[in-house]
Design a protein around this motif. Structure first.
Motif, short mmCIF file in Angstrom:
data_model
loop_
_atom_site.label_atom_id
_atom_site.label_comp_id
_atom_site.label_asym_id
_atom_site.label_seq_id
_atom_site.Cartn_x
_atom_site.Cartn_y
_atom_site.Cartn_z
N ASN A 198 -0.10 -4.48 1.63
CA ASN A 198 -0.86 -3.31 2.00
C ASN A 198 -1.53 -3.50 3.37
O ASN A 198 -1.75 -4.63 3.82
CB ASN A 198 -1.95 -3.02 0.96
N VAL A 199 -1.85 -2.39 4.01
CA VAL A 199 -2.56 -2.41 5.29
C VAL A 199 -3.90 -1.71 5.12
O VAL A 199 -3.97 -0.61 4.58
CB VAL A 199 -1.74 -1.70 6.40
N THR A 200 -4.96 -2.38 5.59
CA THR A 200 -6.30 -1.80 5.57
C THR A 200 -6.87 -1.88 6.98
O THR A 200 -6.83 -2.94 7.60
CB THR A 200 -7.24 -2.54 4.60
N PHE A 201 -7.38 -0.76 7.47
CA PHE A 201 -7.90 -0.71 8.84
C PHE A 201 -9.28 -0.09 8.85
O PHE A 201 -9.52 0.95 8.23
CB PHE A 201 -6.95 0.11 9.73
N ILE A 246 6.24 -0.96 6.46
CA ILE A 246 5.15 -1.36 5.56
C ILE A 246 5.58 -1.08 4.13
O ILE A 246 5.85 0.08 3.77
CB ILE A 246 3.85 -0.61 5.92
N ASP A 247 5.62 -2.15 3.33
CA ASP A 247 6.08 -1.99 1.95
C ASP A 247 4.99 -1.44 1.03
O ASP A 247 5.29 -0.83 0.01
CB ASP A 247 6.55 -3.35 1.41
N GLY A 248 3.73 -1.67 1.38
CA GLY A 248 2.63 -1.22 0.53
C GLY A 248 1.97 0.05 1.04
O GLY A 248 2.59 0.86 1.72
N ASN A 249 0.70 0.19 0.69
CA ASN A 249 -0.07 1.36 1.09
C ASN A 249 -0.78 1.12 2.43
O ASN A 249 -1.03 -0.02 2.82
CB ASN A 249 -1.13 1.69 0.03
N ALA A 289 8.46 5.31 11.97
CA ALA A 289 7.77 4.31 11.18
C ALA A 289 8.06 4.52 9.69
O ALA A 289 8.18 5.65 9.21
CB ALA A 289 6.27 4.38 11.43
N GLU A 290 8.19 3.41 8.95
CA GLU A 290 8.51 3.46 7.52
C GLU A 290 7.33 2.92 6.72
O GLU A 290 6.94 1.77 6.88
CB GLU A 290 9.76 2.64 7.21
N VAL A 291 6.79 3.77 5.86
CA VAL A 291 5.70 3.37 4.96
C VAL A 291 6.15 3.72 3.54
O VAL A 291 6.27 4.90 3.18
CB VAL A 291 4.38 4.09 5.30
N LYS A 292 6.41 2.69 2.71
CA LYS A 292 6.92 2.93 1.35
C LYS A 292 5.82 3.36 0.39
O LYS A 292 6.10 4.03 -0.61
CB LYS A 292 7.60 1.67 0.84
N GLY A 293 4.59 2.96 0.68
CA GLY A 293 3.48 3.34 -0.20
C GLY A 293 2.80 4.60 0.26
O GLY A 293 3.37 5.42 0.98
N GLU A 294 1.57 4.77 -0.15
CA GLU A 294 0.78 5.95 0.21
C GLU A 294 -0.01 5.70 1.48
O GLU A 294 -0.35 4.58 1.81
CB GLU A 294 -0.18 6.32 -0.93
#
Length: 351
Positions: free
Chosen positions: A113-116, A129-132, A147-152
């Protein structure tokens, strides 16, 4: 909590611009300019004013600086925790990615996941990005169409009524890097001559420290006299003791923070470090002011004389700190010397 302590320690080391003990840290070629880096197990901790990380790490990465860049060659096996003014991630993160920054560009692969937390977040065309993706920002995240984001994607904006927008392609990575570096250098030197960053005293700040010095001189006249004598006779010892505090305490914080048991102690020491700088500067103003008052004749006697001496000392040191290049040395001498003078002033005091 533990990550926050580590980042605070890294930020202190960047501010100081010093290396750790050889057994604990080393200067690294992976960074532009002076950097500190150490390893705990498979995890790596790095800090520099401008940090460019370009190698593989089996564990996690904790990094801090004004500009932090993880290049295409960077491959982090675990989680990455980054704090900086500007961040660019182009490599591969095997775990979660957490960023605290004013601006961040993610244009690499993140398995978790990515948190900013910050002002501006951008996902480039090569972002996978495989997560959220969760961001806390007053502005909308700029996400490239490729860009590819598989999660939310969850935008927790500080201002209501904002959403996530699919933006036009962001600037090429190389151009963005150079723009960041150019703006960083222009901001660093513009309107400040060659004065070192972080060593600045405004006029209100000078008044504030002067008032504290007057209070110290009036409330502890005996201690102030001892500090004045130390300034005249033992200035080298005072400066050495203060420098030992400024350089040694961050090293001690790192050593203590490595263990979970020592985290509360490290946090307390982390609070003492800036307090030492404040009281060190106040002590120098009080001692220097008393030194001046003793040399202006009868007018310098008594309470009024001490106040006048401290006002003159504050004005002189304020002017000295404002001088380009030399100002950093004046600031260091005033703070380090004052910390040592505090010890000399209280060493014979009963506990």
């Amino acid at each position: 909590m533990r990550g926050g302590i580590r980042i605070a320690v890294l930020t202190l080391l960047v501010f100081l611009g010093v290396g750790l003990a050889p057994a604990l840290a080393q200067e690294t070629e992976a960074a532009t300019g002076r950097a500190v880096e150490w390893q705990s197990g498979e995890d790596v901790f790095a800090a520099a004013e401008e940090l460019t990380f370009d190698r593989k790490v089996k564990g996690g990465l904790t990094a801090a600086g004004r500009i932090v860049i993880l290049t295409d060659d960077a491959e982090i096996g675990g989680d990455a925790w980054i704090t900086a003014r500007r961040v660019a991630v182009e490599g591969e993160i095997g775990g979660d990615l957490s960023i605290r920054a004013q601006e961040a560009l993610i244009n690499g692969e993140v398995k978790g996941n990515v948190t900013f937390y910050g002002l501006d977040l951008a996902l480039g065309p090569d972002a996978e990005i495989d997560g959220n993706v969760t961001y806390y920002s007053p502005s909308t995240a700029q996400i490239d169409k490729n860009a590819e984001v598989k999660g939310e994607i969850n935008g927790e904006d500080f201002a209501s009524g904002r959403g996530v927008e699919r933006a036009e392609p962001v600037a090429p990575r190389g151009n963005m890097r150079e723009t960041w570096r150019r703006e960083h250098m222009e901001e660093r030197w513009e309107d400040r001559g060659l004065a070192a960053p972080g060593y600045h005293m405004s006029a209100p700040g000078a008044v504030f420290f002067g008032v504290l010095a007057i209070a110290l001189a009036l409330l502890a006249p005996v201690t102030t006299t001892r500090m004045r004598d130390g300034l005249a006779d033992e200035w080298a010892i005072a400066f050495g003791l203060g420098l030992l505090w400024l350089v040694g305490l961050p090293i001690l914080i790192v050593l203590v923070a490595i263990t979970i048991v020592g985290l509360p102690i490290a946090f307390l020491l982390l609070l003492l470090w800036p307090l030492g700088m404040v009281f060190g500067l106040v002590a120098t103003l009080a001692a220097f002011g008393d030194f001046i008052s003793r040399r202006i004749g009868e007018f310098g006697q008594g309470t009024l004389g001490r106040i006048v001496g401290i006002v003159l000392a504050t004005a002189l040191i304020w002017l000295g700190i404002s001088i380009p290049i030399l100002g950093a040395l004046v600031w260091l001498a005033a703070v380090a010397g004052g910390i040592g003078l505090l010890y000399l002033g209280f060493r014979t005091q009963p506990l």
